[in-house]
Design a protein around this motif. Structure first.
Motif, short mmCIF file in Angstrom:
data_model
loop_
_atom_site.label_atom_id
_atom_site.label_comp_id
_atom_site.label_asym_id
_atom_site.label_seq_id
_atom_site.Cartn_x
_atom_site.Cartn_y
_atom_site.Cartn_z
N UNK A 100 5.82 -18.22 -7.44
CA UNK A 100 4.88 -17.83 -8.49
C UNK A 100 4.01 -16.65 -8.14
N UNK A 101 4.25 -16.02 -6.99
CA UNK A 101 3.45 -14.88 -6.56
C UNK A 101 4.34 -13.65 -6.41
N UNK A 102 3.79 -12.48 -6.73
CA UNK A 102 4.56 -11.24 -6.65
C UNK A 102 3.86 -10.28 -5.70
N UNK A 103 4.58 -9.80 -4.70
CA UNK A 103 4.01 -8.90 -3.70
C UNK A 103 4.89 -7.66 -3.51
N UNK A 104 4.24 -6.55 -3.19
CA UNK A 104 4.92 -5.38 -2.65
C UNK A 104 4.54 -5.25 -1.18
N UNK A 136 -5.09 -10.80 -8.87
CA UNK A 136 -4.73 -12.19 -8.68
C UNK A 136 -3.60 -12.35 -7.69
N UNK A 137 -2.54 -13.05 -8.08
CA UNK A 137 -1.38 -13.26 -7.22
C UNK A 137 -0.26 -12.26 -7.48
N UNK A 138 -0.54 -11.25 -8.32
CA UNK A 138 0.44 -10.19 -8.58
C UNK A 138 0.00 -8.93 -7.83
N UNK A 139 0.16 -8.97 -6.52
CA UNK A 139 -0.29 -7.87 -5.68
C UNK A 139 0.84 -6.87 -5.47
N UNK A 140 1.20 -6.22 -6.57
CA UNK A 140 2.18 -5.15 -6.53
C UNK A 140 1.47 -3.82 -6.70
N UNK A 148 4.69 -6.18 11.39
CA UNK A 148 3.58 -7.13 11.24
C UNK A 148 3.20 -7.34 9.79
N UNK A 149 3.51 -6.33 8.93
CA UNK A 149 3.10 -6.45 7.55
C UNK A 149 4.16 -7.09 6.66
N UNK A 150 5.23 -7.61 7.27
CA UNK A 150 6.29 -8.22 6.46
C UNK A 150 5.72 -9.29 5.53
N UNK A 151 6.26 -9.36 4.32
CA UNK A 151 5.69 -10.21 3.29
C UNK A 151 5.98 -11.69 3.51
N UNK A 152 4.98 -12.50 3.19
CA UNK A 152 5.14 -13.95 3.16
C UNK A 152 4.76 -14.37 1.75
N UNK A 153 5.73 -14.87 0.99
CA UNK A 153 5.49 -15.09 -0.43
C UNK A 153 5.71 -16.54 -0.83
N UNK A 172 2.71 -4.52 2.00
CA UNK A 172 1.27 -4.42 2.21
C UNK A 172 0.49 -5.61 1.69
N UNK A 173 1.18 -6.58 1.08
CA UNK A 173 0.50 -7.77 0.57
C UNK A 173 1.30 -9.01 0.92
N UNK A 174 0.60 -10.09 1.13
CA UNK A 174 1.25 -11.36 1.46
C UNK A 174 0.32 -12.50 1.05
N UNK A 175 0.70 -13.72 1.43
CA UNK A 175 -0.16 -14.86 1.15
C UNK A 175 -1.47 -14.79 1.93
N UNK A 176 -1.47 -14.03 3.01
CA UNK A 176 -2.64 -14.07 3.91
C UNK A 176 -3.42 -12.77 4.01
N UNK A 177 -2.81 -11.62 3.66
CA UNK A 177 -3.55 -10.37 3.83
C UNK A 177 -3.12 -9.28 2.84
N UNK A 178 -4.01 -8.29 2.73
CA UNK A 178 -3.76 -7.09 1.93
C UNK A 178 -4.08 -5.90 2.82
N UNK A 179 -3.15 -4.96 2.92
CA UNK A 179 -3.34 -3.79 3.78
C UNK A 179 -3.58 -2.54 2.94
N UNK A 180 -4.74 -1.90 3.18
CA UNK A 180 -5.13 -0.69 2.46
C UNK A 180 -5.35 0.42 3.49
N UNK A 181 -4.88 1.64 3.19
CA UNK A 181 -5.02 2.75 4.11
C UNK A 181 -5.89 3.87 3.57
N UNK A 182 -6.23 4.80 4.46
CA UNK A 182 -7.08 5.92 4.10
C UNK A 182 -6.97 7.00 5.17
N UNK A 183 -7.00 8.28 4.76
CA UNK A 183 -7.15 9.37 5.73
C UNK A 183 -8.45 10.08 5.44
N UNK A 184 -9.20 10.35 6.51
CA UNK A 184 -10.52 10.95 6.36
C UNK A 184 -10.91 11.62 7.68
#
Length: 401
Positions: free
Chosen positions: A27-31, A343-347, A19-24, A33-45
């Protein structure tokens, strides 16, 4: 046949794409967890177990990004998916959940995780993969090591720094200190005690007359507190967390024991104080960087009023005086700033760069005069702390260098 096989492989890859596959876009750079539509951030607690009071940190951060998604469409047009996973304060569970977040959920980074032992267990793994381990809610000194572990960044005052400040305060406050140490038997407790001992210098062995440690699995620490009480100490350094902190405060009150009670800033959130009883916590002393929601002096502060409006809508079951929720909300604003700056460099590399370039940045929960001090070459989160003393209702600050 070759064309058919190639087509089948392509079809399978398309069907199995996570589901997290990138859509780029150009002019945009993604790793991951990031795409044109979302950013995925995790946490353990720990949302359960002995550290359950800290679960509100994860709920508050998730709620903050839910609010941004609803009111502003996320950050730079991308919705933020914040995944807060329960590790029950168990190191094996931390490892399991961290690997899941990275390998299955495909997060861009981890943010605001807690537990010194748990984060130590995943530090090498995350650094080997170049996954940012950002703004840990643990102040172990090992997190400030940008040369060896550049992807690990602490988010709260370092434990040795707090221990050092509290020791200096005790020496000034008590003419003839007789010190007892209570500490969690792990990296956190030992780190805190180390800073305290170092500040006592050559007098440490003569001033410290009793020590007691506890494990996270201990159901109660009454016997440890009783041992320290019987030593006749008039100063207690309390490097505890969660339910153990509440138990220590309550047991000391039951014994009628009123030493100078120095305690870690991780243990002074409203959940711990309320569980112990505010009247029992009077005199509690810590070194901190954050404002307390219960202090009348901040009652009409615009940032605190804004937090309460947010809490009522997005965290209606969280008590108004829950400082942990406020601190987590405050930290989330800093992550939002870092993501916005990307910005658009979500690496991962760029996010690390932004989050380690926060020197001078202020946040809603910080005390006046306190700001983040993190730079690319020194990950020390804060350089200014205040001695804070609880009077039974509110915290009163004393300025220190």
């Amino acid at each position: 046949m070759r064309a058919l096989v190639t087509g089948l492989i392509a079809a399978v890859m398309t069907l199995s794409a996570p589901a997290w596959a990138q859509s780029k876009s150009p002019g945009k750079a993604y790793d991951v967890g990031a795409s044109d539509t979302e950013i995925r951030i995790g946490q353990t607690i720990p949302h359960s177990g002995p550290g359950a009071p800290y679960g509100v940190i994860g709920r508050s951060m998730k709620a903050y990004f839910d609010m941004l998604n609803e009111t502003k469409g996320g950050i730079n047009g991308r919705k933020v998916v914040f995944l807060s996973m329960d590790d029950a304060y168990s190191t094996p569970k931390t490892v399991e959940q961290t690997r899941k977040l990275v390998e299955q959920d495909g997060v861009l980074a981890l943010f605001g995780s807690t537990s010194s032992a748990g984060q130590l267990a995943v530090q090498k793994y995350l650094n080997s993969k170049g996954v940012p381990q950002l703004y840990l809610f643990t102040g172990a000194s090992r997190w400030n090591n940008p040369k060896e572990f550049p992807w690990t960044v602490p988010g709260q005052a370092l434990y040795p720094t707090e221990g050092h400040i509290l020791a200096k305060y005790a020496l000034k406050k008590v003419p003839e200190p007789r010190v007892a140490l209570l500490y969690q038997n792990d990296e956190f407790g030992r780190d805190y005690v180390k800073g305290f001992r170092e500040a006592l210098g050559d007098r440490a062995d003569s001033l410290i007359i009793s020590e007691a440690s506890y494990d996270l699995t201990d159901p109660t620490i009454d016997s440890q507190v009783l041992k320290l009480y019987q030593s006749g100490a008039n100063v207690v350094l309390d490097a505890s967390t969660g339910k153990a902190s509440s138990q220590a405060i309550r047991k000391m009150a039951e014994l009628g024991w009123k030493p100078l009670h120095l305690i870690s800033s991780t243990a002074v959130g409203a959940p711990m104080i309320n569980a112990a009883g505010k009247e029992n916590a009077a005199g509690l002393t810590t070194a901190r960087t954050f404002r307390s929601l219960g202090s009348p002096e901040w009652a009409n502060d615009p940032e605190i009023l804004q937090f309460h409006a947010f809490r009522k809508k997005y965290l209606p079951n969280v008590d108004p005086d829950n400082d942990l929720a406020f601190i987590a909300y405050s930290a989330a604003t800093v992550l939002a700033l870092g993501l916005e700056r990307c910005g658009d460099e979500l690496t991962r590399k760029n996010l690390l760069k932004q989050m380690t370039s926060m020197n001078g940045v202020k946040a809603p929960a910080l005390l006046p005069g306190v700001a983040y001090a993190i730079t690319p070459n020194d990950y020390t989160p804060f350089r200014k702390l205040y001695i804070s003393v609880f009077d039974g209702q509110k915290w009163n600050q004393e300025d220190i260098d």
